[in-house]
Design a protein around this motif. Structure first.
Motif, PDB file in Angstrom:
ATOM      1  N   GLY A  75      -1.105  10.714   0.540  1.00 20.56           N
ATOM      2  CA  GLY A  75      -2.357  10.033   0.880  1.00 20.56           C
ATOM      3  C   GLY A  75      -3.576  10.563   0.143  1.00 20.56           C
ATOM      4  N   ARG A  76      -3.367  11.221  -0.991  1.00 21.56           N
ATOM      5  CA  ARG A  76      -4.483  11.833  -1.717  1.00 21.56           C
ATOM      6  C   ARG A  76      -5.062  10.964  -2.819  1.00 21.56           C
ATOM      7  N   GLY A  77      -4.310  10.022  -3.320  1.00 15.24           N
ATOM      8  CA  GLY A  77      -4.747   9.248  -4.474  1.00 15.24           C
ATOM      9  C   GLY A  77      -5.471   7.970  -4.076  1.00 15.24           C
ATOM     10  N   PRO A  78      -5.724   7.122  -5.070  1.00 18.20           N
ATOM     11  CA  PRO A  78      -6.382   5.844  -4.792  1.00 18.20           C
ATOM     12  C   PRO A  78      -5.515   4.954  -3.901  1.00 18.20           C
ATOM     13  N   ALA A  79      -6.163   4.076  -3.168  1.00 16.06           N
ATOM     14  CA  ALA A  79      -5.430   3.103  -2.348  1.00 16.06           C
ATOM     15  C   ALA A  79      -4.547   2.259  -3.261  1.00 16.06           C
ATOM     16  N   TYR A  80      -3.404   1.871  -2.745  1.00 13.04           N
ATOM     17  CA  TYR A  80      -2.461   1.073  -3.526  1.00 13.04           C
ATOM     18  C   TYR A  80      -1.854   0.005  -2.627  1.00 13.04           C
ATOM     19  N   PHE A  81      -1.133  -0.905  -3.245  1.00 10.67           N
ATOM     20  CA  PHE A  81      -0.406  -1.911  -2.476  1.00 10.67           C
ATOM     21  C   PHE A  81       0.887  -2.220  -3.201  1.00 10.67           C
ATOM     22  N   ARG A  82       1.811  -2.797  -2.492  1.00 11.70           N
ATOM     23  CA  ARG A  82       3.079  -3.232  -3.074  1.00 11.70           C
ATOM     24  C   ARG A  82       3.042  -4.757  -3.192  1.00 11.70           C
ATOM     25  N   LEU A  83       3.630  -5.276  -4.247  1.00 13.88           N
ATOM     26  CA  LEU A  83       3.638  -6.717  -4.443  1.00 13.88           C
ATOM     27  C   LEU A  83       4.333  -7.427  -3.296  1.00 13.88           C
ATOM     28  N   ASP A  84       5.359  -6.793  -2.718  1.00 20.35           N
ATOM     29  CA  ASP A  84       6.012  -7.290  -1.515  1.00 20.35           C
ATOM     30  C   ASP A  84       5.827  -6.210  -0.462  1.00 20.35           C
ATOM     31  N   ALA A  85       4.851  -6.382   0.393  1.00 20.09           N
ATOM     32  CA  ALA A  85       4.473  -5.334   1.347  1.00 20.09           C
ATOM     33  C   ALA A  85       5.613  -4.943   2.276  1.00 20.09           C
ATOM     34  N   MET A  86       6.610  -5.784   2.426  1.00 20.35           N
ATOM     35  CA  MET A  86       7.715  -5.499   3.338  1.00 20.35           C
ATOM     36  C   MET A  86       8.848  -4.724   2.666  1.00 20.35           C
ATOM     37  N   SER A  87       8.737  -4.456   1.379  1.00 22.22           N
ATOM     38  CA  SER A  87       9.822  -3.796   0.645  1.00 22.22           C
ATOM     39  C   SER A  87       9.348  -2.493   0.011  1.00 22.22           C
ATOM     40  N   GLN A  88      10.002  -1.383   0.366  1.00 20.96           N
ATOM     41  CA  GLN A  88       9.655  -0.088  -0.219  1.00 20.96           C
ATOM     42  C   GLN A  88       9.985  -0.012  -1.709  1.00 20.96           C
ATOM     43  N   SER A  89      10.852  -0.891  -2.186  1.00 21.19           N
ATOM     44  CA  SER A  89      11.225  -0.856  -3.598  1.00 21.19           C
ATOM     45  C   SER A  89      10.360  -1.791  -4.447  1.00 21.19           C
ATOM     46  N   SER A  90       9.421  -2.475  -3.808  1.00 25.11           N
ATOM     47  CA  SER A  90       8.551  -3.396  -4.535  1.00 25.11           C
ATOM     48  C   SER A  90       7.590  -2.615  -5.438  1.00 25.11           C
ATOM     49  N   PRO A  91       7.237  -3.171  -6.606  1.00 22.97           N
ATOM     50  CA  PRO A  91       6.336  -2.470  -7.515  1.00 22.97           C
ATOM     51  C   PRO A  91       4.972  -2.153  -6.880  1.00 22.97           C
ATOM     52  N   VAL A  92       4.470  -0.976  -7.212  1.00 25.67           N
ATOM     53  CA  VAL A  92       3.167  -0.513  -6.721  1.00 25.67           C
ATOM     54  C   VAL A  92       2.087  -0.987  -7.685  1.00 25.67           C
ATOM     55  N   ARG A  93       0.954  -1.385  -7.124  1.00 23.50           N
ATOM     56  CA  ARG A  93      -0.200  -1.783  -7.920  1.00 23.50           C
ATOM     57  C   ARG A  93      -1.457  -1.134  -7.332  1.00 23.50           C
ATOM     58  N   TYR A  94      -2.461  -0.970  -8.183  1.00 25.72           N
ATOM     59  CA  TYR A  94      -3.740  -0.400  -7.779  1.00 25.72           C
ATOM     60  C   TYR A  94      -4.843  -1.383  -8.142  1.00 25.72           C
ATOM     61  N   HIS A  95      -5.703  -1.697  -7.195  1.00 27.37           N
ATOM     62  CA  HIS A  95      -6.826  -2.589  -7.479  1.00 27.37           C
ATOM     63  C   HIS A  95      -7.960  -1.776  -8.106  1.00 27.37           C
ATOM     64  N   ARG A  96      -8.606  -2.364  -9.074  1.00 27.78           N
ATOM     65  CA  ARG A  96      -9.679  -1.689  -9.816  1.00 27.78           C
ATOM     66  C   ARG A  96     -10.747  -1.115  -8.898  1.00 27.78           C
ATOM     67  N   SER A  97     -11.176  -1.877  -7.889  1.00 26.76           N
ATOM     68  CA  SER A  97     -12.254  -1.396  -7.016  1.00 26.76           C
ATOM     69  C   SER A  97     -11.801  -0.182  -6.200  1.00 26.76           C
ATOM     70  N   ASP A  98     -10.514  -0.136  -5.822  1.00 26.03           N
ATOM     71  CA  ASP A  98      -9.993   1.028  -5.101  1.00 26.03           C
ATOM     72  C   ASP A  98      -9.954   2.258  -6.001  1.00 26.03           C
ATOM     73  N   VAL A  99      -9.573   2.059  -7.250  1.00 24.55           N
ATOM     74  CA  VAL A  99      -9.532   3.172  -8.205  1.00 24.55           C
ATOM     75  C   VAL A  99     -10.953   3.691  -8.443  1.00 24.55           C
ATOM     76  N   ALA A 100     -11.896   2.772  -8.639  1.00 26.61           N
ATOM     77  CA  ALA A 100     -13.281   3.178  -8.870  1.00 26.61           C
ATOM     78  C   ALA A 100     -13.844   3.927  -7.664  1.00 26.61           C
ATOM     79  N   ALA A 101     -13.549   3.453  -6.449  1.00 19.41           N
ATOM     80  CA  ALA A 101     -14.024   4.129  -5.233  1.00 19.41           C
ATOM     81  C   ALA A 101     -13.424   5.523  -5.129  1.00 19.41           C
ATOM     82  N   TRP A 102     -12.136   5.649  -5.425  1.00 24.24           N
ATOM     83  CA  TRP A 102     -11.473   6.948  -5.353  1.00 24.24           C
ATOM     84  C   TRP A 102     -12.065   7.914  -6.379  1.00 24.24           C
TER      85      TRP A 102
END
Length: 119
Positions: A39-66
């Motif tokens: 829980g230390r890095g920027p906020a992220y999301f998975r393309l399929d929120a119900m699947s742990q194997s789904s690719p991770v993505r980071y939104h620009r505004s979350d990266v900038a805030a972090w």
């Protein structure tokens, strides 16, 4: 396909892949994985929120805030009056952490006031 270099990934992108963000921040992909796990890095999301194997993505505004949070923590750490460990933790946890810190401080003040009244 060539691995993107830091120079070819513009910050104007709306969504970053793990590879792109690791290149942009100049950190290993495993570092990003560790940050996600702790829980230390920027906020992220998975393309399929119900699947742990789904690719991770980071939104620009979350990266900038972090990044801005990291800058504030770094500046405070090197100032003459750094925030307390509780304040640093609250900053890392975002608005919820700050609200909890304030609520805890209010509860301590109220308990101290009640103790004074009972004396």
């Amino acid at each position: 396909m060539a691995t993107p270099s830091r120079k070819t990934i513009p910050m104007v992108k709306e969504v970053f892949t793990v590879t792109e963000l690791s290149t942009l921040l100049n950190v290993a992909q495993m570092t990003l994985a560790r940050w996600r796990a702790t829980g230390r890095g920027p906020a992220y999301f998975r393309l399929d929120a119900m699947s742990q194997s789904s690719p991770v993505r980071y939104h620009r505004s979350d990266v900038a805030a972090w990044i801005n949070e990291q800058k504030a923590i770094t500046a405070a750490a090197f100032s003459d009056n750094p925030p307390s460990p509780a304040a640093q933790r609250a900053i890392r946890e975002g608005n919820e952490g700050i609200a909890k810190m304030r609520a805890d401080a209010k509860a301590r003040r109220e308990a101290a006031d009640a103790e004074k009244e009972n004396q």
